[in-house]
Design a protein around this motif. Sequence first.
Motif, PDB file in Angstrom:
ATOM      1  N   SER A  45       0.831  -1.210   0.000  1.00 12.68           N
ATOM      2  CA  SER A  45       0.000   0.000   0.000  1.00 12.68           C
ATOM      3  C   SER A  45       0.862   1.255   0.000  1.00 12.68           C
ATOM      4  N   PHE A  46       0.287   2.297  -0.578  1.00  8.05           N
ATOM      5  CA  PHE A  46       0.939   3.604  -0.688  1.00  8.05           C
ATOM      6  C   PHE A  46      -0.045   4.666  -0.212  1.00  8.05           C
ATOM      7  N   SER A  72      -7.187  -1.564  -5.109  1.00  7.53           N
ATOM      8  CA  SER A  72      -8.384  -1.038  -4.452  1.00  7.53           C
ATOM      9  C   SER A  72      -8.030   0.285  -3.794  1.00  7.53           C
ATOM     10  N   LEU A  73      -9.056   1.094  -3.587  1.00  6.57           N
ATOM     11  CA  LEU A  73      -8.924   2.415  -2.976  1.00  6.57           C
ATOM     12  C   LEU A  73      -9.683   2.415  -1.656  1.00  6.57           C
ATOM     13  N   ASP A  74      -9.382   3.376  -0.782  1.00  9.34           N
ATOM     14  CA  ASP A  74      -9.994   3.424   0.550  1.00  9.34           C
ATOM     15  C   ASP A  74     -11.511   3.272   0.569  1.00  9.34           C
ATOM     16  N   GLU A  77     -15.737   0.640  -3.609  1.00  9.14           N
ATOM     17  CA  GLU A  77     -16.015  -0.791  -3.614  1.00  9.14           C
ATOM     18  C   GLU A  77     -15.502  -1.449  -4.888  1.00  9.14           C
ATOM     19  N   GLU A  78     -15.081  -0.641  -5.838  1.00  3.10           N
ATOM     20  CA  GLU A  78     -14.612  -1.159  -7.119  1.00  3.10           C
ATOM     21  C   GLU A  78     -13.145  -1.570  -7.033  1.00  3.10           C
ATOM     22  N   ASN A  79     -12.814  -2.696  -7.657  1.00  5.52           N
ATOM     23  CA  ASN A  79     -11.429  -3.135  -7.783  1.00  5.52           C
ATOM     24  C   ASN A  79     -11.002  -3.005  -9.230  1.00  5.52           C
ATOM     25  N   TYR A  80      -9.734  -2.725  -9.433  1.00  2.45           N
ATOM     26  CA  TYR A  80      -9.150  -2.593 -10.761  1.00  2.45           C
ATOM     27  C   TYR A  80      -8.064  -3.650 -10.874  1.00  2.45           C
ATOM     28  N   THR A 104      -6.978   9.239  -1.021  1.00  4.17           N
ATOM     29  CA  THR A 104      -7.056   7.792  -0.834  1.00  4.17           C
ATOM     30  C   THR A 104      -5.677   7.158  -0.708  1.00  4.17           C
ATOM     31  N   ASN A 105      -5.659   5.960  -0.191  1.00  7.76           N
ATOM     32  CA  ASN A 105      -4.499   5.073  -0.241  1.00  7.76           C
ATOM     33  C   ASN A 105      -4.676   4.177  -1.457  1.00  7.76           C
TER      34      ASN A 105
END
Length: 124
Positions: A45-46, A72-74, A77-80, A104-105
Amino acid sequence: AYCCNLINSKIPALVWKKPTHDYPYITNEKELHYVTNISDATVISFKYFILEEQIRIRIRYRGDAEGFLSLSLDKSEENYFLSIKKTADWIYSDELVINYTGVTNLFFEYKGRGSFDFHEILFC
Protein backbone atom coordinates in the motif's frame (compact mmCIF):
# COMPACT_ATOMS: atom_id res chain seq x y z
CA ALA A 1 9.03 2.16 -4.48
CA TYR A 2 8.79 3.21 -0.86
CA CYS A 3 5.56 1.63 0.25
CA CYS A 4 3.74 2.35 3.49
CA ASN A 5 2.72 -1.25 4.14
CA LEU A 6 4.14 -4.52 2.86
CA ILE A 7 2.09 -7.49 4.01
CA ASN A 8 2.56 -11.20 3.34
CA SER A 9 2.04 -14.24 5.57
CA LYS A 10 5.79 -15.06 5.29
CA ILE A 11 7.08 -11.71 6.60
CA PRO A 12 8.35 -11.75 10.21
CA ALA A 13 7.26 -8.98 12.59
CA LEU A 14 10.55 -7.04 12.37
CA VAL A 15 13.20 -7.07 9.66
CA TRP A 16 16.36 -5.07 10.44
CA LYS A 17 18.75 -6.51 7.89
CA LYS A 18 18.64 -7.86 4.35
CA PRO A 19 16.32 -10.88 4.45
CA THR A 20 17.67 -14.33 3.77
CA HIS A 21 14.20 -15.83 3.30
CA ASP A 22 11.86 -15.73 0.35
CA TYR A 23 9.52 -12.93 1.42
CA PRO A 24 8.95 -9.41 0.01
CA TYR A 25 11.22 -6.56 1.09
CA ILE A 26 12.51 -3.20 -0.15
CA THR A 27 15.96 -3.31 -1.78
CA ASN A 28 18.06 -1.34 -4.25
CA GLU A 29 20.46 -1.59 -7.16
CA LYS A 30 22.55 1.58 -6.92
CA GLU A 31 19.99 4.43 -7.16
CA LEU A 32 17.06 2.18 -8.11
CA HIS A 33 14.86 1.28 -5.10
CA TYR A 34 12.11 -1.31 -5.43
CA VAL A 35 10.05 -3.97 -3.66
CA THR A 36 11.30 -7.47 -4.48
CA ASN A 37 10.06 -11.07 -4.01
CA ILE A 38 6.38 -10.18 -4.41
CA SER A 39 4.45 -13.47 -4.42
CA ASP A 40 0.84 -14.62 -4.14
CA ALA A 41 -1.24 -12.76 -1.52
CA THR A 42 1.32 -9.96 -1.02
CA VAL A 43 -0.33 -6.59 -0.31
CA ILE A 44 1.53 -3.33 -0.98
CA SER A 45 0.00 0.00 0.00
CA PHE A 46 0.94 3.60 -0.69
CA LYS A 47 -0.37 6.77 1.07
CA TYR A 48 -1.86 9.44 0.40
CA PHE A 49 -2.99 10.46 -3.06
CA ILE A 50 -5.36 13.21 -4.12
CA LEU A 51 -7.24 11.90 -7.14
CA GLU A 52 -9.51 14.02 -9.28
CA GLU A 53 -12.05 12.29 -11.49
CA GLN A 54 -10.38 10.08 -14.09
CA ILE A 55 -6.70 9.15 -13.81
CA ARG A 56 -4.51 6.66 -15.64
CA ILE A 57 -1.75 4.67 -13.98
CA ARG A 58 0.83 2.06 -14.90
CA ILE A 59 3.36 0.21 -12.79
CA ARG A 60 6.94 -0.63 -13.66
CA TYR A 61 7.90 -4.22 -12.85
CA ARG A 62 9.98 -7.26 -13.81
CA GLY A 63 10.05 -10.89 -12.77
CA ASP A 64 9.16 -14.51 -13.22
CA ALA A 65 5.46 -14.19 -12.44
CA GLU A 66 2.09 -14.68 -14.09
CA GLY A 67 -1.05 -13.32 -12.50
CA PHE A 68 -2.63 -9.98 -11.72
CA LEU A 69 -2.46 -7.08 -9.28
CA SER A 70 -5.78 -6.08 -7.81
CA LEU A 71 -5.91 -2.35 -7.01
CA SER A 72 -8.38 -1.04 -4.45
CA LEU A 73 -8.92 2.42 -2.98
CA ASP A 74 -9.99 3.42 0.55
CA LYS A 75 -13.66 4.23 0.07
CA SER A 76 -14.36 2.59 -3.27
CA GLU A 77 -16.01 -0.79 -3.61
CA GLU A 78 -14.61 -1.16 -7.12
CA ASN A 79 -11.43 -3.13 -7.78
CA TYR A 80 -9.15 -2.59 -10.76
CA PHE A 81 -6.84 -5.21 -12.26
CA LEU A 82 -3.40 -5.15 -13.90
CA SER A 83 -1.96 -8.22 -15.65
CA ILE A 84 1.50 -9.33 -14.57
CA LYS A 85 3.52 -11.28 -17.17
CA LYS A 86 6.96 -12.87 -17.12
CA THR A 87 9.70 -10.43 -18.11
CA ALA A 88 13.43 -10.29 -17.37
CA ASP A 89 13.56 -6.56 -18.13
CA TRP A 90 11.82 -3.66 -16.39
CA ILE A 91 8.58 -2.92 -18.28
CA TYR A 92 5.44 -0.85 -17.72
CA SER A 93 2.10 -2.57 -17.30
CA ASP A 94 -0.90 -1.81 -19.45
CA GLU A 95 -2.62 1.46 -18.56
CA LEU A 96 -5.33 1.33 -15.90
CA VAL A 97 -8.12 3.93 -15.89
CA ILE A 98 -9.49 4.85 -12.45
CA ASN A 99 -12.55 7.00 -11.79
CA TYR A 100 -12.26 8.43 -8.28
CA THR A 101 -12.27 11.82 -6.59
CA GLY A 102 -10.77 12.37 -3.15
CA VAL A 103 -7.84 11.51 -0.92
CA THR A 104 -7.06 7.79 -0.83
CA ASN A 105 -4.50 5.07 -0.24
CA LEU A 106 -3.64 2.67 -3.04
CA PHE A 107 -3.72 -1.03 -2.12
CA PHE A 108 -2.17 -3.52 -4.54
CA GLU A 109 -2.63 -7.26 -3.94
CA TYR A 110 -0.89 -9.84 -6.12
CA LYS A 111 -2.64 -13.06 -7.09
CA GLY A 112 -0.71 -15.53 -9.19
CA ARG A 113 2.33 -17.75 -9.61
CA GLY A 114 5.98 -16.87 -9.24
CA SER A 115 7.42 -13.63 -7.92
CA PHE A 116 8.26 -10.21 -9.29
CA ASP A 117 9.78 -6.82 -8.44
CA PHE A 118 7.75 -3.57 -8.25
CA HIS A 119 9.64 -0.35 -9.00
CA GLU A 120 7.20 2.52 -9.44
CA ILE A 121 3.71 3.83 -10.08
CA LEU A 122 3.44 6.05 -13.14
CA PHE A 123 0.54 8.53 -13.27
CA CYS A 124 -0.18 9.16 -16.97
